[in-house]
Every structure is written in structure tokens, then in C-alpha cells.
Design an enzyme around this catalytic site. Structure first.
Site, PDB file in Angstrom:
ATOM      1  N   ASP A   1       9.503 -33.359  11.348  1.00  0.00           N
ATOM      2  CA  ASP A   1      10.930 -33.030  11.509  1.00  0.00           C
ATOM      3  C   ASP A   1      11.138 -31.520  11.405  1.00  0.00           C
ATOM      4  O   ASP A   1      11.906 -30.928  12.168  1.00  0.00           O
ATOM      5  CB  ASP A   1      11.783 -33.713  10.425  1.00  0.00           C
TER       6      ASP A   1
ATOM      7  N   TYR B   1       3.822 -45.476   2.918  1.00  0.00           N
ATOM      8  CA  TYR B   1       4.696 -46.323   3.740  1.00  0.00           C
ATOM      9  C   TYR B   1       4.283 -47.794   3.666  1.00  0.00           C
ATOM     10  O   TYR B   1       5.112 -48.682   3.758  1.00  0.00           O
ATOM     11  CB  TYR B   1       4.642 -45.893   5.204  1.00  0.00           C
TER      12      TYR B   1
ATOM     13  N   ASP C   1       5.678 -37.205   8.338  1.00  0.00           N
ATOM     14  CA  ASP C   1       7.078 -37.525   8.627  1.00  0.00           C
ATOM     15  C   ASP C   1       7.938 -36.294   8.375  1.00  0.00           C
ATOM     16  O   ASP C   1       8.760 -35.897   9.208  1.00  0.00           O
ATOM     17  CB  ASP C   1       7.529 -38.691   7.731  1.00  0.00           C
TER      18      ASP C   1
ATOM     19  N   LYS D   1      -2.324 -32.654  -0.386  1.00  0.00           N
ATOM     20  CA  LYS D   1      -1.879 -32.199  -1.705  1.00  0.00           C
ATOM     21  C   LYS D   1      -3.049 -32.461  -2.650  1.00  0.00           C
ATOM     22  O   LYS D   1      -2.948 -33.206  -3.630  1.00  0.00           O
ATOM     23  CB  LYS D   1      -0.605 -32.961  -2.111  1.00  0.00           C
TER      24      LYS D   1
ATOM     25  N   ASP E   1       3.121 -28.237   0.483  1.00  0.00           N
ATOM     26  CA  ASP E   1       4.275 -27.388   0.152  1.00  0.00           C
ATOM     27  C   ASP E   1       4.129 -26.025   0.819  1.00  0.00           C
ATOM     28  O   ASP E   1       5.082 -25.480   1.380  1.00  0.00           O
ATOM     29  CB  ASP E   1       4.465 -27.270  -1.367  1.00  0.00           C
TER      30      ASP E   1
END
Ligand code: IPM
Ligand code: MG
Length: 359
Positions: free
Chosen positions: A252, A143, A248, A192, A224
Site C-alpha cells: 500500500d 493471515y 500488505d 523483522k 520498519d
């Protein structure tokens, strides 16, 4: 007599001002019930600030927030500003305020409200007992890394860089361990590390810190796989800690498990007790101005503010219990109503919750 707490209020766009108005009623009722004093100041932020001041985060608004003990934010954004250049987008204001206020940690609880289980798209038996928190790193990573474009033989190329240093990882991981300690003592660190160097540094740092929290059970899960496990075994998670972009996305997903995004609150915290509190839902421009938005997420954000920034535990409980009682009595706004014809409006919901607030 308690000292006065200064609360900076940023109603923002869309349904923001409507839900904030209900949260302000809750503040007033808390003053009556507990003798606390809140001094509120409100200013422009997001799209409305672009329209009126030419920037999503006016200096004056930022100064107001810096003077405050906590910030309460409604929501920002809307189609009106979607095609604006980057500096004139509400999201840029959001990223700017996080950075400027040093809010490196975003805490999003995803809790199943028993009486709303039917609102989720997942089977009730899968959801049973789900109560998790996503702790998202908020001021680093892709970001905030360098971004640019350059010309190549294959046309323009765009670059976003993902950068993390040890200090940034340490502070968020310590916070997540500490939160896990107050709960079921399980921490899931998501990365990751099979691909990304930032993730390998992240994992090394988590492993180095872990011995300081021997009472907390730690697992590492690749992002994942985590996205998958959240749907498969949501109730087995307690605290999830992860970097900005993964957080992020996963927050959600976690919010949607509950089927009631209109109910979820969030906190963005820095080093001290200062925090910014906001509902997880957005500005919902499609229903703005109709008086039908669900104010519960914003009201619960006030409860979170009381608990995390002011240490007003009992007052926070009073709000949470009031919300629970109103829901148990069957009152619903349109977003969570099974029978939409019986849905009540924003103000009616706020009034019922205020009336249900009892010590
Ligand atoms: C969030 C939002 C923001 C983010 C956007 C609006 C910039 O999705 O708070 O999760 O990506 O952080
Ligand atoms: Mg998001």
C-alpha cells in the site's frame, strides 16, 4: 491460430463491474488484433455473493475459477458488509480464493507514470526513476495461522499465530529472485529478524538460496526501516520480497508513492502459469454506479495477465502503449485529473484505450 484461453471473471462489488466492463472491451479488441480467442465466464464473488448466495466465495464460483486459465477480478467489499461476522465478509472470500487456488505470490508493481508525477505527494526529484515490484507471500503467516480467543484473569485474550515453513519461504523467494533477474537484478528481502523467529527462518532461507542467483544483488532490510527507505529513496528499490502482513502494508505504501492507485495492477500467482489479476485499488463504494471510476488499473491487469499467464508479450505491450498514449494525449479520469472539470468517465476512458490499441 492460438488456442482458446478461458478467463474467469469476478466483477465483485462497488466499481468492480464498471471497470471490468472496460477490461472486457480490451479482451475483445485483442481478439480482433491478434486472432486470439478468449472464452469468458463470470460469477458472483464478494459482497454480492453474500447477498445472493449467503457466502462470499460460492462453490460454483470457485469451480469456475479452477476451470479457467486465469481469473480477472474487479474489487470486493463495501460498508454494507463491514459489520458482518467473519464468514460473511467479502475479505474472507478473498483470503479463501487465494488459499483455494494456491496463489502464494502477490506481485504489485509500483511504477511512476511520467505524465502523472504531479499526482504524488512526494517531490518529483525523490520519485524520479521509481520502478519497483513488491512480491508478497500470500497464503501463509499471520493471515492464515491459528486464531482464537480465551478467557484470562485480565479479561478476554485474542491470539493470532504467525507460522512459516521453509518450503513456503523458498518458493516465494525463488520467484522473487527470478523476477529480479528479468529486471535491474536487485532484491531486497524485508523481515523483522531482530525480533521474530519466523523472520529469522526467512532470512536464513534467503541467504541459503542466494548463491543460486549470483547475478542478483541481495540486501536484507528490517521492515520498519524499509517503510522509511521507501519514502526516502524509492528509486533505489527494484524487487522487494516479504512475508504476507509486511507485504500488505508495504505494498500500500509503495502504491501510494505513485500517487495514482487507480493505475496499478497486480497479479497473484501459484506454481504454474495460472494467475489471478486485479487492480490494486478497492471497490470505492463512494463513487460506485456513477460511471467515473478509473478503469486503467483493471485494463493494465489484463496486460499483466497476457504477459505472466499467457505469454502474450506483444499483446500486453499493445495495451500498455495504448494506455500511455491516451494519457500522453491528456485524457484523465477524475482521480488523476488536475483540472477535474475536464475529467472523462469510465466508458470514455475505456473506449479511448481500445481505439488506441494498435499492433
Ligand atoms: C489486499 C487487501 C486484503 C489483504 C484484505 C482486503 C483482506 O488489503 O489485498 O492487500 O489484507 O490481503
Ligand atoms: Mg492490502
Amino acid at each position: 491460430m492460438a488456442d482458446t484461453k478461458k478467463i474467469a471473471i469476478l466483477p465483485g462489488d462497488g466499481i468492480g463491474p464498471e471497470v471490468i466492463a472496460e477490461a472486457v472491451k480490451v479482451l475483445k479488441k485483442t481478439e480482433e488484433l491478434f486472432g486470439y480467442k478468449f472464452e469468458t465466464e463470470s460469477n458472483l464473488f464478494g459482497g454480492i455473493a453474500i447477498d445472493e448466495k449467503g457466502t462470499p466465495l460460492p462453490q460454483e464460483t470457485l469451480e469456475m475459477c479452477k476451470r479457467a486459465d486465469a481469473v480477472l477480478l474487479g474489487a470486493v467489499g463495501g460498508p454494507k458488509w463491514d459489520n458482518n461476522p467473519k464468514e460473511l465478509r467479502p475479505e474472507t472470500g478473498l483470503l479463501g480464493i487465494r488459499k483455494a487456488l494456491g496463489l502464494f505470490s502477490n506481485i504489485r508493481p509500483a511504477v511512476i507514470f511520467d505524465c502523472l508525477k504531479e499526482a504524488s505527494t512526494l517531490k518529483p526529484e525523490v520519485l524520479e526513476g521509481t520502478d519497483l515490484i513488491v512480491v508478497r507471500e500470500l497464503t501463509g503467516g499471520i493471515y492464515f495461522g491459528e486464531k482464537f480467543r480465551r478467557d484470562t484473569d485480565n479479561g478476554q485474550e485474542a491470539v493470532d499465530t504467525c507460522v512459516y515453513n521453509v518450503k513456503e519461504v523458498e518458493r516465494i523467494v525463488h520467484q522473487a529472485f527470478q523476477i529480479a533477474r528479468t529486471r535491474r537484478k536487485k532484491l531486497c528481502s524485508v523481515d523483522k529478524a531482530n525480533v521474530l523467529e519466523t523472520s529469522r527462518l526467512w532470512r536464513e532461507t534467503v541467504n541459503r538460496i542466494a548463491p543460486e542467483y549470483p547475478d542478483v544483488e541481495l540486501e536484507h532490510v528490517l521492515v520498519d526501516n524499509c517503510a522509511m527507505q521507501l519514502l526516502r529513496r524509492p528509486s533505489s528499490f527494484d524487487v522487494i520480497v516479504t512475508e504476507n502482513m509486511f507485504g500488505d502494508i508495504l505494498s500500500d505504501e509503495a502504491a501510494m508513492l505513485t500517487g495514482s492507485i487507480g493505475m496499478l495492477s497486480s497479479a497473484s500467482l501459484g506454481e504454474g502459469s495460472f494467475g489471478l489479476y486485479e487492480p490494486v485499488h478497492g471497490s470505492a463504494p463512494d463513487i460506485a454506479g456513477q460511471g467515473i471510476a478509473n478503469p486503467i488499473a483493471t485494463i493494465l491487469s489484463v496486460a499483466l495477465m497476457f504477459k505472466l499467464s499467457f505469454n502474450y508479450q506483444e499483446a500486453g505491450d499493445v495495451i500498455e502503449n495504448a494506455v500511455k498514449n491516451v494519457l500522453d494525449a491528456g485524457h484523465r479520469t477524475g482521480d488523476i485529473a488536475v483540472d477535474k472539470s475536464k475529467a472523462i468517465g469510465t466508458t470514455a476512458m475505456g473506449d479511448l484505450i481500445v481505439a488506441a490499441m494498435k499492433r
